[in-house]
Design a protein around this motif. Sequence first.
Motif, PDB file in Angstrom:
ATOM      1  N   GLN A  87       0.801  -1.226   0.000  1.00 40.17           N
ATOM      2  CA  GLN A  87       0.000   0.000   0.000  1.00 40.17           C
ATOM      3  C   GLN A  87       0.841   1.287   0.000  1.00 40.17           C
ATOM      4  OE1 GLN A  87      -2.685   0.422   3.312  1.00 40.17           O
ATOM      5  NE2 GLN A  87      -3.954   1.890   2.216  1.00 40.17           N
ATOM      6  N   PRO A  88       1.851   1.442   0.869  1.00 44.60           N
ATOM      7  CA  PRO A  88       2.641   2.684   0.832  1.00 44.60           C
ATOM      8  C   PRO A  88       3.354   2.899  -0.503  1.00 44.60           C
ATOM      9  CG  PRO A  88       3.119   1.437   2.829  1.00 44.60           C
ATOM     10  CD  PRO A  88       2.269   0.560   1.956  1.00 44.60           C
ATOM     11  N   LEU A  89       3.778   1.823  -1.137  1.00 44.09           N
ATOM     12  CA  LEU A  89       4.447   1.941  -2.435  1.00 44.09           C
ATOM     13  C   LEU A  89       3.479   2.428  -3.509  1.00 44.09           C
ATOM     14  CD1 LEU A  89       6.454  -1.411  -2.322  1.00 44.09           C
ATOM     15  CD2 LEU A  89       7.318   0.882  -1.845  1.00 44.09           C
ATOM     16  N   TYR A 118      -5.412   9.065  -5.258  1.00 37.88           N
ATOM     17  CA  TYR A 118      -5.485   7.821  -4.489  1.00 37.88           C
ATOM     18  C   TYR A 118      -6.485   8.091  -3.367  1.00 37.88           C
ATOM     19  CZ  TYR A 118      -3.756   3.876  -1.665  1.00 37.88           C
ATOM     20  OH  TYR A 118      -3.638   2.719  -0.939  1.00 37.88           O
ATOM     21  N   ARG A 143       0.635   4.097  -3.003  1.00 35.81           N
ATOM     22  CA  ARG A 143       0.240   5.471  -2.671  1.00 35.81           C
ATOM     23  C   ARG A 143       1.301   6.459  -3.156  1.00 35.81           C
ATOM     24  NH1 ARG A 143       0.125   5.426   2.850  1.00 35.81           N
ATOM     25  NH2 ARG A 143      -1.885   4.397   2.910  1.00 35.81           N
ATOM     26  N   GLU A 144       2.570   6.151  -2.907  1.00 34.81           N
ATOM     27  CA  GLU A 144       3.665   7.018  -3.323  1.00 34.81           C
ATOM     28  C   GLU A 144       3.768   7.096  -4.848  1.00 34.81           C
ATOM     29  OE1 GLU A 144       6.786   9.588  -3.515  1.00 34.81           O
ATOM     30  OE2 GLU A 144       5.542   9.129  -1.770  1.00 34.81           O
ATOM     31  N   TYR A 145       3.633   5.961  -5.519  1.00 31.16           N
ATOM     32  CA  TYR A 145       3.703   5.937  -6.982  1.00 31.16           C
ATOM     33  C   TYR A 145       2.579   6.777  -7.590  1.00 31.16           C
ATOM     34  CZ  TYR A 145       4.276   4.097 -11.708  1.00 31.16           C
ATOM     35  OH  TYR A 145       4.478   3.976 -13.056  1.00 31.16           O
ATOM     36  N   CYS A 146       1.371   6.638  -7.046  1.00 29.14           N
ATOM     37  CA  CYS A 146       0.243   7.442  -7.529  1.00 29.14           C
ATOM     38  C   CYS A 146       0.510   8.926  -7.314  1.00 29.14           C
ATOM     39  CB  CYS A 146      -1.050   7.021  -6.836  1.00 29.14           C
ATOM     40  SG  CYS A 146      -1.655   5.411  -7.359  1.00 29.14           S
ATOM     41  N   SER A 147       1.083   9.267  -6.174  1.00 31.19           N
ATOM     42  CA  SER A 147       1.419  10.660  -5.882  1.00 31.19           C
ATOM     43  C   SER A 147       2.413  11.209  -6.902  1.00 31.19           C
ATOM     44  CB  SER A 147       1.984  10.771  -4.470  1.00 31.19           C
ATOM     45  OG  SER A 147       2.414  12.074  -4.199  1.00 31.19           O
ATOM     46  N   GLN A 148       3.432  10.419  -7.240  1.00 29.47           N
ATOM     47  CA  GLN A 148       4.430  10.848  -8.222  1.00 29.47           C
ATOM     48  C   GLN A 148       3.805  11.087  -9.591  1.00 29.47           C
ATOM     49  OE1 GLN A 148       7.492   7.865  -8.233  1.00 29.47           O
ATOM     50  NE2 GLN A 148       8.160   8.340  -6.158  1.00 29.47           N
TER      51      GLN A 148
END
Length: 120
Positions: free
Chosen positions: A69-71, A83, A73-78
């Motif tokens: 999940q954190p990966l 998300y 979330r971070e990828y979507c943010s980039q």
Amino acid sequence: LLGGAFAPNHKGMPIVPATADVDFLRRQVLMSRNIRGGAVVDFFMGGLNRQVEHHLFPSMPRPNLRRVQPLVREYCSQLGVTYTEVRFFASYRIVVQYLNDVPGRAREPFSCPLAASLGR
């Protein structure tokens, strides 16, 4: 019980026609939401409170969805991909609001905010 786990993750989210030109990541992330709440919510929702990750990795064992999940979330943010994650009771409030608005949606059953923003 399955409906109680399914509805909060999907109802009220955009519906995009299958023919829309939306990539796999956006189709999965923008059409579902995660439910926050810790171990109690994990238990009551059978691990399906992480719908975004479940849709992206359908064969991944549910306990591992928490780890990825954190990966995601971070990828979507980039990428600038929204998300969506809400608390347990907020998700049910969204479901009730959506169901109360169904008669209004019947007038335009195929309108989709995401498809409209993409010019479809």
